[in-house]
Write a protein that holds these residues in place. Sequence first.
Motif, short mmCIF file in Angstrom:
data_model
loop_
_atom_site.label_atom_id
_atom_site.label_comp_id
_atom_site.label_asym_id
_atom_site.label_seq_id
_atom_site.Cartn_x
_atom_site.Cartn_y
_atom_site.Cartn_z
N CYS A 33 0.85 -1.19 0.00
CA CYS A 33 0.00 0.00 0.00
C CYS A 33 0.88 1.24 0.00
N VAL A 34 0.44 2.25 -0.72
CA VAL A 34 1.16 3.52 -0.78
C VAL A 34 0.67 4.40 0.36
N THR A 35 1.59 4.81 1.22
CA THR A 35 1.24 5.58 2.42
C THR A 35 1.47 7.07 2.24
N ALA A 36 2.60 7.43 1.61
CA ALA A 36 2.94 8.85 1.47
C ALA A 36 3.74 9.07 0.20
N VAL A 37 3.59 10.26 -0.35
CA VAL A 37 4.31 10.66 -1.56
C VAL A 37 5.01 11.98 -1.29
N ALA A 38 6.31 12.05 -1.59
CA ALA A 38 7.07 13.28 -1.38
C ALA A 38 7.52 13.84 -2.72
N ARG A 76 1.87 21.32 -5.93
CA ARG A 76 0.64 21.02 -6.66
C ARG A 76 0.68 19.60 -7.24
N ARG A 77 1.82 19.24 -7.82
CA ARG A 77 1.96 17.90 -8.40
C ARG A 77 1.92 16.83 -7.31
N THR A 78 2.56 17.10 -6.18
CA THR A 78 2.56 16.15 -5.08
C THR A 78 1.15 15.94 -4.54
N ALA A 79 0.40 17.01 -4.41
CA ALA A 79 -0.98 16.92 -3.93
C ALA A 79 -1.82 16.09 -4.89
N ARG A 80 -1.58 16.26 -6.17
CA ARG A 80 -2.31 15.49 -7.19
C ARG A 80 -2.01 14.00 -7.04
N PHE A 81 -0.74 13.65 -6.86
CA PHE A 81 -0.35 12.26 -6.65
C PHE A 81 -1.01 11.71 -5.39
N ALA A 82 -0.92 12.47 -4.31
CA ALA A 82 -1.44 12.01 -3.03
C ALA A 82 -2.94 11.75 -3.08
N GLU A 83 -3.67 12.65 -3.73
CA GLU A 83 -5.11 12.48 -3.85
C GLU A 83 -5.45 11.25 -4.70
N ARG A 84 -4.74 11.11 -5.82
CA ARG A 84 -5.03 9.99 -6.73
C ARG A 84 -4.79 8.64 -6.07
N PHE A 85 -3.75 8.55 -5.23
CA PHE A 85 -3.39 7.25 -4.66
C PHE A 85 -3.67 7.14 -3.16
N SER A 86 -4.54 8.04 -2.68
CA SER A 86 -5.01 8.00 -1.29
C SER A 86 -3.85 7.94 -0.30
N ALA A 87 -2.90 8.83 -0.50
CA ALA A 87 -1.69 8.86 0.33
C ALA A 87 -1.52 10.26 0.91
N ALA A 88 -0.63 10.36 1.89
CA ALA A 88 -0.30 11.67 2.46
C ALA A 88 0.67 12.40 1.54
N ALA A 89 0.50 13.70 1.41
CA ALA A 89 1.41 14.53 0.62
C ALA A 89 2.50 15.09 1.52
#
Length: 333
Positions: free
Chosen positions: A31-36, A41-54
């Motif tokens: 499971c993907v937990t967090a994206v750095a 803006r790009r990080t927030a997009r990733f985090a929202e798409r994969f239900s992870a923390a930005a």
Amino acid sequence: MSADVRLGVLGCADIAWRRMLPAAERTPGVCVTAVAGRDQRRTARFAERFSAAAVHDYGELLQRSDIDAVYIALPNSLHHEWACRAVQSGRHVLVEKPMTCCYRHTVELIAQARANRRVLMENVTAQRHTQHEEVELLVAEGRIGTLRSFSAHFGIPPLPAGNIRYRSDLGGGVLLDLGIYTLRAAMRFAGPRLALRGAVLRTDPATGVDMSGAALLASSEGVDAHLSFGFDHDYACGYTLWGSQGSIRAERAVSVPADTRPVLTVSRKGESETVLAAACDQDSVTLAEFADQTRGRGAAAAHQVATLRSARLLDAVRTAARTGAAPLHRRQP
């Protein structure tokens, strides 16, 4: 450690968005937990798409308590630093190919992972597609006789100006981006202990980045390997095994969609047969293997040996091409 391997992602690269993080969603036990990332803006997009923390700082992600392993999708020149820091923080690491930009750094990084008893894997998912096992089976059955020669090619059309693959400071260039795939395929089919016989890299004088190249290698068993790769080509990606009695051609060897059955063409005595290889979710297979290793199942030594050998050969190609490389002259308008 939790039942799932909790994955932290360093970098918001296209490969992560299109392939690896969707594959993580399909892979049980991951499971993907967090994206750095550095672009909020790009990080927030990733985090929202994969239900992870930005997370907006790579170091901050490594300080989180809900991360078991790290997937590194940063530019090539940052792999060594951040993989080292991830391993030292106690995390297992899956790092995009190439593991680092040179053999010396690859040796250092693998030693660091072993000293910390952490799993370290280079993400070369193409090698885990089952079509290559089917090719090996056809060879073992004697369909082409004795293997005499192997050739592989990977080329793509020009990318938009400013793409990170065109930046030498970020470890760009076609050798590390596409050439590595042809090299790993040659190691698999022509023999793992290949010796370089010659190489050429053509560079763009404006960027200093290698834009196309070729290499000739040979095994101790007498099998030669011809590799070619480029950023300014019609798209093509495949390989051919040419034997004493026939040949096998794989027409799509790298970026194969999970539901696609790759086409293998077997030619013998003037006749050709089309073989549809099985579909394979190579990205999910890679993530599942990585997760298993973090749980103590399977050994890391085999794939790390392949990583070290390919890193040494990549250095050799650069060295051999340095004195004989011809600059790439831009077309005149």
